[in-house]
Design a protein around this motif. Structure first.
Motif, PDB file in Angstrom:
ATOM      1  N   ILE A  14       9.799  38.084  41.508  1.00 30.75           N
ATOM      2  CA  ILE A  14      11.091  37.825  41.068  1.00 30.75           C
ATOM      3  C   ILE A  14      11.339  38.301  39.873  1.00 30.75           C
ATOM      4  CG2 ILE A  14      11.915  35.336  40.401  1.00 30.75           C
ATOM      5  CD1 ILE A  14      10.213  34.057  41.983  1.00 30.75           C
ATOM      6  N   ALA A  15      10.590  38.558  39.132  1.00 34.47           N
ATOM      7  CA  ALA A  15      10.213  39.405  38.078  1.00 34.47           C
ATOM      8  C   ALA A  15      11.425  40.293  38.217  1.00 34.47           C
ATOM      9  CB  ALA A  15       9.942  39.763  37.300  1.00 34.47           C
ATOM     10  N   ALA A  16      10.872  41.443  39.315  1.00 33.57           N
ATOM     11  CA  ALA A  16      10.770  42.496  39.230  1.00 33.57           C
ATOM     12  C   ALA A  16      12.338  42.540  40.284  1.00 33.57           C
ATOM     13  CB  ALA A  16      10.062  43.116  40.517  1.00 33.57           C
ATOM     14  N   THR A  17      12.491  41.512  40.996  1.00 36.51           N
ATOM     15  CA  THR A  17      13.772  42.007  40.913  1.00 36.51           C
ATOM     16  C   THR A  17      14.846  40.902  41.058  1.00 36.51           C
ATOM     17  OG1 THR A  17      12.467  40.970  43.920  1.00 36.51           O
ATOM     18  CG2 THR A  17      15.043  40.924  43.772  1.00 36.51           C
ATOM     19  N   VAL A  18      14.865  40.220  39.771  1.00 36.33           N
ATOM     20  CA  VAL A  18      16.115  40.059  38.643  1.00 36.33           C
ATOM     21  C   VAL A  18      16.408  41.756  37.945  1.00 36.33           C
ATOM     22  CG1 VAL A  18      16.867  38.835  36.804  1.00 36.33           C
ATOM     23  CG2 VAL A  18      15.258  37.617  39.375  1.00 36.33           C
ATOM     24  N   SER A  19      14.654  42.293  37.634  1.00 36.13           N
ATOM     25  CA  SER A  19      14.950  43.046  36.743  1.00 36.13           C
ATOM     26  C   SER A  19      16.346  44.654  37.819  1.00 36.13           C
ATOM     27  CB  SER A  19      13.677  43.777  36.649  1.00 36.13           C
ATOM     28  OG  SER A  19      13.576  43.289  35.947  1.00 36.13           O
ATOM     29  N   PHE A  26      18.675  51.802  37.911  1.00 32.33           N
ATOM     30  CA  PHE A  26      17.337  52.477  37.126  1.00 32.33           C
ATOM     31  C   PHE A  26      18.563  53.937  36.171  1.00 32.33           C
ATOM     32  CE2 PHE A  26      15.278  51.709  41.512  1.00 32.33           C
ATOM     33  CZ  PHE A  26      14.063  51.205  40.650  1.00 32.33           C
ATOM     34  N   SER A  27      19.462  53.265  35.734  1.00 27.25           N
ATOM     35  CA  SER A  27      19.905  53.749  34.280  1.00 27.25           C
ATOM     36  C   SER A  27      19.969  53.237  32.725  1.00 27.25           C
ATOM     37  CB  SER A  27      21.755  54.188  34.242  1.00 27.25           C
ATOM     38  OG  SER A  27      21.787  51.948  34.772  1.00 27.25           O
ATOM     39  N   ARG A  28      19.183  51.946  33.328  1.00 24.06           N
ATOM     40  CA  ARG A  28      18.777  51.163  31.659  1.00 24.06           C
ATOM     41  C   ARG A  28      17.257  50.996  31.669  1.00 24.06           C
ATOM     42  NH1 ARG A  28      21.180  46.202  30.896  1.00 24.06           N
ATOM     43  NH2 ARG A  28      20.340  45.483  28.990  1.00 24.06           N
ATOM     44  N   LEU A  29      16.683  51.170  31.007  1.00 28.81           N
ATOM     45  CA  LEU A  29      14.943  51.806  30.568  1.00 28.81           C
ATOM     46  C   LEU A  29      14.530  50.276  30.595  1.00 28.81           C
ATOM     47  CD1 LEU A  29      12.343  53.457  30.465  1.00 28.81           C
ATOM     48  CD2 LEU A  29      12.750  53.025  27.488  1.00 28.81           C
ATOM     49  N   TRP A  30      15.234  49.400  30.180  1.00 32.36           N
ATOM     50  CA  TRP A  30      13.255  48.009  30.098  1.00 32.36           C
ATOM     51  C   TRP A  30      13.318  47.625  31.507  1.00 32.36           C
ATOM     52  CZ3 TRP A  30       9.286  49.641  27.836  1.00 32.36           C
ATOM     53  CH2 TRP A  30       9.230  50.165  26.801  1.00 32.36           C
ATOM     54  N   PRO A  31      14.079  47.698  31.681  1.00 25.40           N
ATOM     55  CA  PRO A  31      14.395  46.187  33.342  1.00 25.40           C
ATOM     56  C   PRO A  31      14.189  47.373  34.437  1.00 25.40           C
ATOM     57  CG  PRO A  31      16.444  46.035  32.206  1.00 25.40           C
ATOM     58  CD  PRO A  31      15.648  47.481  31.244  1.00 25.40           C
ATOM     59  N   SER A  32      14.696  48.906  33.688  1.00 18.44           N
ATOM     60  CA  SER A  32      13.620  50.012  34.621  1.00 18.44           C
ATOM     61  C   SER A  32      11.864  49.770  35.083  1.00 18.44           C
ATOM     62  CB  SER A  32      14.556  50.886  34.521  1.00 18.44           C
ATOM     63  OG  SER A  32      15.816  50.712  34.712  1.00 18.44           O
ATOM     64  N   VAL A  33      11.653  49.590  33.788  1.00 24.10           N
ATOM     65  CA  VAL A  33      10.079  49.632  33.993  1.00 24.10           C
ATOM     66  C   VAL A  33       9.639  48.698  34.773  1.00 24.10           C
ATOM     67  CG1 VAL A  33       7.809  49.393  31.651  1.00 24.10           C
ATOM     68  CG2 VAL A  33       9.718  51.604  31.909  1.00 24.10           C
ATOM     69  N   ILE A  34      10.498  47.022  34.132  1.00 25.56           N
ATOM     70  CA  ILE A  34       9.842  46.186  34.425  1.00 25.56           C
ATOM     71  C   ILE A  34       9.668  45.724  36.036  1.00 25.56           C
ATOM     72  CG2 ILE A  34      10.576  43.474  34.599  1.00 25.56           C
ATOM     73  CD1 ILE A  34      11.837  43.964  31.982  1.00 25.56           C
ATOM     74  N   VAL A  35      10.317  46.489  36.696  1.00 25.53           N
ATOM     75  CA  VAL A  35      10.693  46.616  37.757  1.00 25.53           C
ATOM     76  C   VAL A  35       9.521  47.617  39.076  1.00 25.53           C
ATOM     77  CG1 VAL A  35      11.756  47.819  40.002  1.00 25.53           C
ATOM     78  CG2 VAL A  35      13.342  47.004  37.978  1.00 25.53           C
ATOM     79  N   VAL A  36       9.645  48.341  37.969  1.00 26.62           N
ATOM     80  CA  VAL A  36       7.931  48.818  39.191  1.00 26.62           C
ATOM     81  C   VAL A  36       6.839  48.776  38.762  1.00 26.62           C
ATOM     82  CG1 VAL A  36       6.688  51.527  38.811  1.00 26.62           C
ATOM     83  CG2 VAL A  36       9.259  51.827  38.669  1.00 26.62           C
ATOM     84  N   VAL A  37       6.487  47.625  37.107  1.00 30.21           N
ATOM     85  CA  VAL A  37       5.409  47.233  36.994  1.00 30.21           C
ATOM     86  C   VAL A  37       5.456  46.260  38.002  1.00 30.21           C
ATOM     87  CG1 VAL A  37       3.835  46.049  35.538  1.00 30.21           C
ATOM     88  CG2 VAL A  37       5.302  48.305  34.869  1.00 30.21           C
ATOM     89  N   GLY A  38       7.211  45.801  37.471  1.00 32.30           N
ATOM     90  CA  GLY A  38       6.726  43.891  38.556  1.00 32.30           C
ATOM     91  C   GLY A  38       6.731  43.786  39.398  1.00 32.30           C
ATOM     92  N   TYR A  39       6.750  45.307  40.696  1.00 33.01           N
ATOM     93  CA  TYR A  39       6.603  44.928  41.812  1.00 33.01           C
ATOM     94  C   TYR A  39       4.760  45.213  42.050  1.00 33.01           C
ATOM     95  CZ  TYR A  39      10.859  44.561  44.025  1.00 33.01           C
ATOM     96  OH  TYR A  39      12.058  43.889  44.163  1.00 33.01           O
ATOM     97  N   ALA A  40       4.146  46.822  41.461  1.00 36.22           N
ATOM     98  CA  ALA A  40       3.303  46.916  41.211  1.00 36.22           C
ATOM     99  C   ALA A  40       2.129  45.830  41.772  1.00 36.22           C
ATOM    100  CB  ALA A  40       2.294  48.523  39.964  1.00 36.22           C
TER     101      ALA A  40
END
Length: 107
Positions: A14-19, A26-40
Protein backbone atom coordinates in the motif's frame (compact mmCIF):
# COMPACT_ATOMS: atom_id res chain seq x y z
CA UNK A 1 3.39 -15.55 12.10
CA UNK A 2 1.86 -16.16 8.67
CA UNK A 3 -0.70 -13.43 9.09
CA UNK A 4 1.84 -10.97 10.52
CA UNK A 5 3.96 -11.47 7.41
CA UNK A 6 0.90 -11.03 5.21
CA UNK A 7 -0.10 -7.85 7.07
CA UNK A 8 3.44 -6.51 6.63
CA UNK A 9 3.35 -7.36 2.93
CA UNK A 10 0.03 -5.58 2.52
CA UNK A 11 1.17 -2.46 4.41
CA UNK A 12 4.38 -2.23 2.39
CA UNK A 13 2.50 -2.72 -0.89
CA UNK A 14 0.00 0.00 0.00
CA UNK A 15 2.79 2.44 0.92
CA UNK A 16 4.65 1.62 -2.29
CA UNK A 17 1.58 1.99 -4.51
CA UNK A 18 0.53 5.32 -2.99
CA UNK A 19 4.13 6.52 -3.28
CA UNK A 20 4.13 5.50 -6.94
CA UNK A 21 1.45 8.13 -7.51
CA UNK A 22 3.37 10.67 -5.40
CA UNK A 23 6.65 9.99 -7.22
CA UNK A 24 5.27 11.74 -10.33
CA UNK A 25 6.86 9.30 -12.75
CA UNK A 26 9.90 8.72 -10.54
CA UNK A 27 10.79 12.40 -10.75
CA UNK A 28 10.61 12.92 -6.96
CA UNK A 29 13.34 11.18 -4.94
CA UNK A 30 11.76 10.16 -1.63
CA UNK A 31 8.48 8.81 -2.97
CA UNK A 32 10.54 6.90 -5.56
CA UNK A 33 12.70 5.40 -2.82
CA UNK A 34 9.57 4.35 -0.91
CA UNK A 35 8.25 2.65 -4.07
CA UNK A 36 11.36 0.51 -4.51
CA UNK A 37 11.84 -0.30 -0.82
CA UNK A 38 8.12 -0.84 -0.24
CA UNK A 39 7.72 -3.33 -3.06
CA UNK A 40 10.91 -5.14 -2.00
CA UNK A 41 9.54 -5.50 1.53
CA UNK A 42 6.10 -6.49 0.25
CA UNK A 43 7.37 -9.28 -1.99
CA UNK A 44 9.86 -10.50 0.61
CA UNK A 45 7.20 -10.72 3.33
CA UNK A 46 4.71 -12.34 0.96
CA UNK A 47 7.26 -14.92 -0.16
CA UNK A 48 8.12 -15.76 3.44
CA UNK A 49 4.45 -16.28 4.27
CA UNK A 50 4.21 -18.64 1.31
CA UNK A 51 7.37 -20.48 2.38
CA UNK A 52 5.87 -21.00 5.85
CA UNK A 53 2.83 -22.72 4.34
CA UNK A 54 0.22 -20.12 3.46
CA UNK A 55 -1.65 -21.25 0.31
CA UNK A 56 -0.67 -19.06 -2.64
CA UNK A 57 -4.26 -18.49 -3.80
CA UNK A 58 -5.41 -17.28 -0.42
CA UNK A 59 -2.28 -15.20 0.22
CA UNK A 60 -2.45 -13.45 -3.13
CA UNK A 61 -6.20 -12.92 -2.94
CA UNK A 62 -6.02 -11.30 0.50
CA UNK A 63 -2.89 -9.30 -0.38
CA UNK A 64 -4.31 -7.90 -3.59
CA UNK A 65 -7.90 -7.32 -2.40
CA UNK A 66 -6.94 -5.48 0.78
CA UNK A 67 -4.36 -3.51 -1.20
CA UNK A 68 -6.87 -2.51 -3.87
CA UNK A 69 -9.46 -1.45 -1.31
CA UNK A 70 -7.00 0.48 0.84
CA UNK A 71 -5.38 2.28 -2.10
CA UNK A 72 -8.82 3.23 -3.47
CA UNK A 73 -9.84 4.67 -0.10
CA UNK A 74 -6.52 6.49 0.37
CA UNK A 75 -6.79 7.89 -3.15
CA UNK A 76 -10.28 9.12 -2.40
CA UNK A 77 -9.54 10.53 1.06
CA UNK A 78 -6.12 12.07 0.46
CA UNK A 79 -5.39 12.31 -3.27
CA UNK A 80 -8.63 13.78 -4.57
CA UNK A 81 -9.62 10.70 -6.57
CA UNK A 82 -13.18 9.59 -7.22
CA UNK A 83 -14.92 6.84 -5.28
CA UNK A 84 -18.55 6.52 -6.32
CA UNK A 85 -21.22 4.05 -5.15
CA UNK A 86 -20.60 1.72 -8.09
CA UNK A 87 -16.92 1.53 -7.19
CA UNK A 88 -17.80 0.83 -3.54
CA UNK A 89 -19.98 -2.09 -4.69
CA UNK A 90 -17.05 -3.40 -6.74
CA UNK A 91 -14.68 -3.18 -3.78
CA UNK A 92 -17.25 -4.92 -1.60
CA UNK A 93 -17.53 -7.74 -4.13
CA UNK A 94 -13.75 -8.12 -4.24
CA UNK A 95 -13.51 -8.36 -0.46
CA UNK A 96 -16.53 -10.69 -0.33
CA UNK A 97 -14.83 -12.96 -2.85
CA UNK A 98 -11.68 -13.13 -0.76
CA UNK A 99 -13.67 -13.93 2.37
CA UNK A 100 -15.46 -16.69 0.46
CA UNK A 101 -12.12 -18.05 -0.77
CA UNK A 102 -10.80 -18.10 2.79
CA UNK A 103 -13.93 -19.82 4.10
CA UNK A 104 -13.63 -22.44 1.37
CA UNK A 105 -10.07 -23.18 2.41
CA UNK A 106 -11.17 -24.23 5.89
CA UNK A 107 -13.66 -26.84 4.62
Amino acid sequence: MLYLLLIGAIAAEIAATVSLKLSEGFSRLWPSVIVVVGYAIAFTALSRALKLGMPVGVAYAVWSAVGVAAVAIIGWKFLGETLNPTMVVGLTLIIGGVVTLELGRTH
